[in-house]
Design an enzyme around this catalytic site. Structure first.
Site, mmCIF file in Angstrom:
data_model
loop_
_atom_site.group_PDB
_atom_site.id
_atom_site.type_symbol
_atom_site.label_atom_id
_atom_site.label_comp_id
_atom_site.label_asym_id
_atom_site.label_seq_id
_atom_site.Cartn_x
_atom_site.Cartn_y
_atom_site.Cartn_z
ATOM 1 C CB CYS A 1 -1.030 -0.135 1.056
ATOM 2 S SG CYS A 1 -2.695 -1.063 1.222
HETATM 3 P P1 NAD Z 1 -4.279 -8.561 -3.568
HETATM 4 O O1 NAD Z 1 -3.021 -8.429 -4.763
HETATM 5 O O2 NAD Z 1 -3.985 -9.583 -2.418
HETATM 6 O O3 NAD Z 1 -5.592 -9.626 -3.743
HETATM 7 C C1 NAD Z 1 -6.145 -8.685 -5.396
HETATM 8 C C2 NAD Z 1 -7.269 -9.980 -5.806
HETATM 9 O O4 NAD Z 1 -8.432 -9.672 -6.545
HETATM 10 C C3 NAD Z 1 -6.780 -11.828 -6.273
HETATM 11 O O5 NAD Z 1 -6.614 -12.332 -5.346
HETATM 12 C C4 NAD Z 1 -6.643 -11.489 -7.380
HETATM 13 O O6 NAD Z 1 -6.882 -12.658 -8.257
HETATM 14 C C5 NAD Z 1 -8.230 -10.737 -7.368
HETATM 15 N N1 NAD Z 1 -8.504 -10.734 -9.271
HETATM 16 C C6 NAD Z 1 -8.167 -9.655 -10.142
HETATM 17 N N2 NAD Z 1 -8.150 -9.196 -10.615
HETATM 18 C C7 NAD Z 1 -9.778 -9.491 -10.826
HETATM 19 C C8 NAD Z 1 -11.199 -10.180 -11.569
HETATM 20 N N3 NAD Z 1 -11.227 -9.199 -12.396
HETATM 21 N N4 NAD Z 1 -12.191 -11.051 -10.735
HETATM 22 C C9 NAD Z 1 -12.416 -11.693 -9.667
HETATM 23 N N5 NAD Z 1 -10.561 -11.338 -9.229
HETATM 24 C C10 NAD Z 1 -9.873 -10.530 -9.434
HETATM 25 O O7 NAD Z 1 -4.356 -7.334 -3.348
HETATM 26 P P2 NAD Z 1 -4.628 -6.543 -1.503
HETATM 27 O O8 NAD Z 1 -3.535 -6.382 -1.230
HETATM 28 O O9 NAD Z 1 -6.218 -7.625 -1.456
HETATM 29 O O10 NAD Z 1 -5.861 -5.335 -1.909
HETATM 30 C C11 NAD Z 1 -6.624 -4.706 -2.924
HETATM 31 C C12 NAD Z 1 -7.485 -2.685 -3.000
HETATM 32 O O11 NAD Z 1 -7.463 -3.198 -1.860
HETATM 33 C C13 NAD Z 1 -5.631 -2.536 -2.928
HETATM 34 O O12 NAD Z 1 -6.522 -2.065 -4.453
HETATM 35 C C14 NAD Z 1 -5.183 -2.076 -2.018
HETATM 36 O O13 NAD Z 1 -4.625 -1.046 -2.496
HETATM 37 C C15 NAD Z 1 -6.412 -2.369 -1.133
HETATM 38 N N6 NAD Z 1 -5.410 -2.362 -0.036
HETATM 39 C C16 NAD Z 1 -4.745 -2.783 0.711
HETATM 40 C C17 NAD Z 1 -4.801 -2.785 1.976
HETATM 41 C C18 NAD Z 1 -3.672 -4.137 2.194
HETATM 42 O O14 NAD Z 1 -2.831 -4.112 3.257
HETATM 43 N N7 NAD Z 1 -3.381 -4.973 1.162
HETATM 44 C C19 NAD Z 1 -5.441 -2.035 2.496
HETATM 45 C C20 NAD Z 1 -6.135 -1.280 2.046
HETATM 46 C C21 NAD Z 1 -6.022 -1.184 0.573
#
Ligand code: NAD
Length: 445
Positions: free
Chosen positions: A279
């Site tokens: 992030c």
């Molecule tokens: P991640 O990479 O762990 O997970 C994303 C998931 O989305 C993956 O499992 C992927 O296979 C899936 N995906 C992608 N395209 C898809 C589609 N078209 N249909 C279905 N599934 C699909 O990402 P994350 O860390 O969970 O982050 C997700 C969002 O949340 C980002 O925008 C991030 O900036 C935000 N965020 C993350 C955190 C954190 O601590 N990780 C905290 C707050 C906000």
């Protein structure tokens, strides 16, 4: 409510399982079949305290997992988008968002009632209204407003504490295109009694998330810049400087009974080897790029990134003080995850540190309580070995570098005391008491 969460990553899976725990009927949809198979068996695909228990309680009843996004959306009232939004080197990469929006839009063709689509992923201000909404309208043949609502509900959870953060949030930011959207979002969060809500438009909700992350990143780089100056000046230890800073009434106000209320931001006002994770680095870079496009370069945040990218190398500079060459030097790296409590190694400072050690032809042993399986995928070299425990990592080495603040590493002074000869110990997080370690080096000392 019937809810679909698109993306079963750190945010999506935690959101899905926690909303199920709160009583909603949730479908968790991801393209990754392996992840979905694990979730169906209540096996957490990520390391996150409390996740397994919640999965066991909800999978098969209020939580189901699928790779069929289309059916999931058709069977829901609300769809949350929680897919990844990486930084591509120039700008935020909205590829996953665009694809998810197109798939949701296609499914909306087959819905007969009002549906709410919510962007939970972190996206730069304007994305939801200018990118997601037109894709949804084109794919569905329907109109945002009368036919479906579109909102923004940024997520503030921290990996390693994600379940607790989601179940007991500090705020709920409810962004929406109109009152109906925000009211529906508020209904989704109605089981979260008493949590302060802020109702706003989509752009503002998007901006609140970036502003929050940019402040934390700035606090860290500020502390590291001060630490590096302390080292250069000599005779000043940044740990004492920061303790003195934390005593300010702005950071730890004195309560009527004489005790202090310490603001958690003080955790970010502490010297270390830099911030990482999925992030802070990418979000600050995306905001800088967005600012440039908007004709407003963000010089403060540019400096925040510059300081951060330099910081892991400070550890190597400390190591080089003790060895004429790093070639063949046996180094233990303690901690690979970007922070304790998670197995996530994305943008971890451990990566540039290990790369620089490998380039210098050092022999590396590494230990992390949770991230070894990630490291095995990320780093492949015959000069890099993963250890099963702390003792194994610390045995027969010339130097030890502490990179992640895992509580387990509090045992290091006691283990070090048994070693002869004593390796150099470099504290990349200023976690341990310098007086308890013979050959101690640390950031900002
Ligand atoms: P991640 O990479 O762990 O997970 C994303 C998931 O989305 C993956 O499992 C992927 O296979 C899936 N995906 C992608 N395209 C898809 C589609 N078209 N249909 C279905 N599934 C699909 O990402 P994350 O860390 O969970 O982050 C997700 C969002 O949340 C980002 O925008 C991030 O900036 C935000 N965020 C993350 C955190 C954190 O601590 N990780 C905290 C707050 C906000």
């Amino acid at each position: 409510m019937r809810v679909t969460v698109v993306g079963a990553g750190y945010v999506g899976l935690v959101t899905a399982v926690c909303l199920a725990e709160k009583g909603h009927n949730v479908i968790c949809a991801d393209l990754d079949r392996e992840k979905i198979d694990k979730i169906r068996l209540a096996i957490p695909p990520i390391h996150e305290p409390g996740l397994e228990e919640l999965l066991r309680r909800n999978v098969g009843t209020r939580l189901v997992a699928t790779t069929s996004l289309h059916n999931a959306v058709v069977d829901s009232d609300v769809t949350l988008i929680a897919v990844g939004t990486p930084f591509d080197g120039n700008a935020i990469d909205l590829g996953q968002i665009r694809r998810a929006a197109a798939n949701i839009g296609t499914a909306l063709r087959n819905t007969s009632t009002y549906h709410l689509v919510v962007v939970k992923s972190t996206v730069v201000p304007g994305t939801t209204d200018e990118v997601v909404t037109p894709i949804l309208e084109a794919a569905s043949g329907k109109k945002a407003g009368p036919d479906f609502g579109i909102g923004v509900n940024p997520e503030f959870l921290t990996e390693g504490e994600a379940v607790k953060d989601f179940m007991y949030p500090d705020r709920l930011i409810l962004g929406g295109m109109d009152d109906r959207t925000i009211d529906t979002l508020a209904a989704l969060y109605s089981p979260f009694n008493g949590v302060e809500q802020l109702r706003t438009n989509n752009r503002t909700a998007e901006m609140i998330k970036y502003t929050s992350n940019a402040l934390l990143a700035t606090a860290i780089s500020f502390s590291n810049e001060i630490a590096n100056l302390c080292s250069a000046l000599g005779g000043v230890d940044v740990v004492e400087v920061m303790r003195g800073l934390h005593l300010s009434k702005y950071l730890s106000p004195i309560l009527p009974d004489g005790s202090r209320s310490v603001a958690p931001i003080t955790d970010f006002l502490w010297a270390g080897c830099g911030f990482g994770g999925s992030c802070l680095p990418k979000d600050v870079k995306a905001l800088i790029a967005h600012g440039k496009r908007a004709g407003h370069p963000m010089s403060l945040l540019e400096a925040v990134i510059r300081v951060n990218e330099h910081q892991p190398h400070q550890l190597l500079a400390l190591l080089r003080r003790h060895f004429r060459s790093l070639k063949g030097i046996r180094v233990a790296v303690l901690g690979l995850a970007f922070r304790p409590g998670t197995d996530d190694m994305r943008e971890s400072p451990a990566i540039p540190i290990i790369k620089e050690l490998l380039a210098a032809e050092s022999e590396i042993k590494a230990y992390d309580p949770a991230a070894s399986h990630q490291a095995a995928k990320a780093i492949r070299s015959q000069h890099f070995a993963l250890c099963d425990d702390l003792v194994q990592a610390m045995t027969d080495v010339d130097a030890i570098m502490l990179v992640t603040r895992w509580e387990e590493f509090r045992r290091v002074p006691e283990l070090l005391a048994q070693l002869r000869p004593q390796p150099v110990f470099i504290d990349g997080r200023r976690m341990l008491d310098k007086r308890t370690i013979a050959r101690y080096e640390g950031i900002g000392l």
